[in-house]
Write a protein that holds these residues in place. Structure first.
Motif, PDB file in Angstrom:
ATOM      1  N   UNK A 127       7.344   1.774 -10.160  1.00 49.93           N
ATOM      2  CA  UNK A 127       5.924   2.065  -9.914  1.00 49.93           C
ATOM      3  C   UNK A 127       5.461   1.415  -8.610  1.00 49.93           C
ATOM      4  N   UNK A 128       5.806   0.161  -8.415  1.00 50.78           N
ATOM      5  CA  UNK A 128       5.389  -0.554  -7.206  1.00 50.78           C
ATOM      6  C   UNK A 128       5.967   0.087  -5.953  1.00 50.78           C
ATOM      7  N   UNK A 129       7.236   0.443  -5.992  1.00 48.12           N
ATOM      8  CA  UNK A 129       7.882   1.088  -4.842  1.00 48.12           C
ATOM      9  C   UNK A 129       7.172   2.394  -4.500  1.00 48.12           C
ATOM     10  N   UNK A 130       6.935   3.221  -5.520  1.00 47.08           N
ATOM     11  CA  UNK A 130       6.337   4.535  -5.274  1.00 47.08           C
ATOM     12  C   UNK A 130       4.891   4.431  -4.799  1.00 47.08           C
ATOM     13  N   UNK A 131       4.134   3.512  -5.371  1.00 41.77           N
ATOM     14  CA  UNK A 131       2.754   3.325  -4.920  1.00 41.77           C
ATOM     15  C   UNK A 131       2.703   2.787  -3.491  1.00 41.77           C
ATOM     16  N   UNK A 132       3.563   1.831  -3.193  1.00 44.40           N
ATOM     17  CA  UNK A 132       3.601   1.292  -1.830  1.00 44.40           C
ATOM     18  C   UNK A 132       4.097   2.334  -0.832  1.00 44.40           C
ATOM     19  N   UNK A 133       5.045   3.146  -1.245  1.00 45.61           N
ATOM     20  CA  UNK A 133       5.542   4.226  -0.375  1.00 45.61           C
ATOM     21  C   UNK A 133       4.405   5.161  -0.002  1.00 45.61           C
ATOM     22  N   UNK A 134       3.635   5.580  -0.984  1.00 43.53           N
ATOM     23  CA  UNK A 134       2.503   6.478  -0.710  1.00 43.53           C
ATOM     24  C   UNK A 134       1.469   5.803   0.185  1.00 43.53           C
ATOM     25  N   UNK A 135       1.182   4.550  -0.099  1.00 47.43           N
ATOM     26  CA  UNK A 135       0.232   3.816   0.734  1.00 47.43           C
ATOM     27  C   UNK A 135       0.728   3.653   2.156  1.00 47.43           C
ATOM     28  N   UNK A 136       2.018   3.400   2.305  1.00 50.66           N
ATOM     29  CA  UNK A 136       2.600   3.240   3.641  1.00 50.66           C
ATOM     30  C   UNK A 136       2.502   4.536   4.432  1.00 50.66           C
ATOM     31  N   UNK A 137       2.795   5.654   3.785  1.00 53.49           N
ATOM     32  CA  UNK A 137       2.734   6.950   4.467  1.00 53.49           C
ATOM     33  C   UNK A 137       1.309   7.235   4.929  1.00 53.49           C
ATOM     34  N   UNK A 138       0.354   7.044   4.040  1.00 54.56           N
ATOM     35  CA  UNK A 138      -1.032   7.346   4.381  1.00 54.56           C
ATOM     36  C   UNK A 138      -1.593   6.378   5.419  1.00 54.56           C
ATOM     37  N   UNK A 139      -1.253   5.109   5.310  1.00 50.21           N
ATOM     38  CA  UNK A 139      -1.721   4.131   6.295  1.00 50.21           C
ATOM     39  C   UNK A 139      -1.108   4.403   7.660  1.00 50.21           C
ATOM     40  N   UNK A 140       0.171   4.736   7.675  1.00 48.82           N
ATOM     41  CA  UNK A 140       0.828   5.041   8.949  1.00 48.82           C
ATOM     42  C   UNK A 140       0.149   6.221   9.625  1.00 48.82           C
ATOM     43  N   UNK A 141      -0.196   7.233   8.851  1.00 46.13           N
ATOM     44  CA  UNK A 141      -0.804   8.420   9.437  1.00 46.13           C
ATOM     45  C   UNK A 141      -2.267   8.191   9.824  1.00 46.13           C
ATOM     46  N   UNK A 142      -3.054   7.704   8.899  1.00 46.86           N
ATOM     47  CA  UNK A 142      -4.494   7.565   9.141  1.00 46.86           C
ATOM     48  C   UNK A 142      -4.791   6.484  10.177  1.00 46.86           C
ATOM     49  N   UNK A 143      -4.076   5.366  10.100  1.00 44.71           N
ATOM     50  CA  UNK A 143      -4.365   4.238  10.977  1.00 44.71           C
ATOM     51  C   UNK A 143      -3.358   4.073  12.115  1.00 44.71           C
ATOM     52  N   UNK A 144      -2.373   4.954  12.180  1.00 40.11           N
ATOM     53  CA  UNK A 144      -1.281   4.824  13.167  1.00 40.11           C
ATOM     54  C   UNK A 144      -0.661   3.426  13.120  1.00 40.11           C
ATOM     55  N   UNK A 145      -0.550   2.901  11.911  1.00 43.13           N
ATOM     56  CA  UNK A 145       0.048   1.575  11.702  1.00 43.13           C
ATOM     57  C   UNK A 145       1.474   1.773  11.198  1.00 43.13           C
TER      58      UNK A 145
END
Length: 183
Positions: free
Chosen positions: A148-166
């Protein structure tokens, strides 16, 4: 699959991923692909059918790529590192088969369709379930909380990378998961 059908799917996927589903009309797909409208409708009964074909192709490409990246992990820690390093490569557009990074095609697509029971939204959900199952398959020691933690962090990482260019989010996720394992 016929060459014309494949060309239509390739073109649609590229345009949909770059610009969004609703901003791309059938005429633009036909213009870019050079395929006649009659040929398009020989292969696809509607734009929705073409969108579903593009989603399927992206799903297949992404899952095959991720499966290769996760292969051979001997520990959960190694799997976490492989996953988030692979994501970092994707975020920096270093994976030609995934194209220039524009976030998750499935999140972007589902955001354009308000009916969560539409075939398109359901396919996007299926993709997320498929990726979760893939990660679970490669997890050497089964641990539902860690999954669960891996999958939630994966989704957060993808969205943060895209939205914030981080593009540092994958490293942050690795560090966070390492600290959680020590608790």
């Amino acid at each position: 699959m016929s060459d014309k059908r494949q060309l239509l799917v390739d073109t649609a996927l590229k345009l949909f991923y770059e610009k969004g589903i609703h901003s791309i009309g059938i005429n633009e797909i036909l213009k870019v692909s050079g395929v006649a409208k009659k040929t398009l409708y020989t292969h696809f009964e509607s734009k929705e059918a073409l969108v579903l074909a593009a989603l399927k192709q992206r799903d297949d490409i992404f899952v095959q790529w991720l499966d290769k990246k996760l292969s051979g992990a001997e520990t959960n820690h190694e799997l976490v590192e492989k996953l988030f390093k692979a994501l970092e490569e994707w975020f920096t557009s270093a994976i030609p088969e995934l194209g220039h990074f524009r976030g998750c095609f499935f999140v972007n697509t589902s955001a354009e369709f308000s009916d969560s029971n539409s075939d398109i939204s359901l396919y996007c959900q299926t993709h997320k379930q498929r990726v979760r199952q893939l990660v679970e398959t490669h997890l050497p020691t089964q641990n539902d909380t860690l999954l669960d933690a891996i999958c939630l962090l994966k989704e957060g990482a993808i969205n943060t990378a895209y939205v914030e260019s981080d593009f540092s989010t994958p490293r942050k996720c690795i560090q966070l998961l390492q600290s959680i394992e020590k608790l």
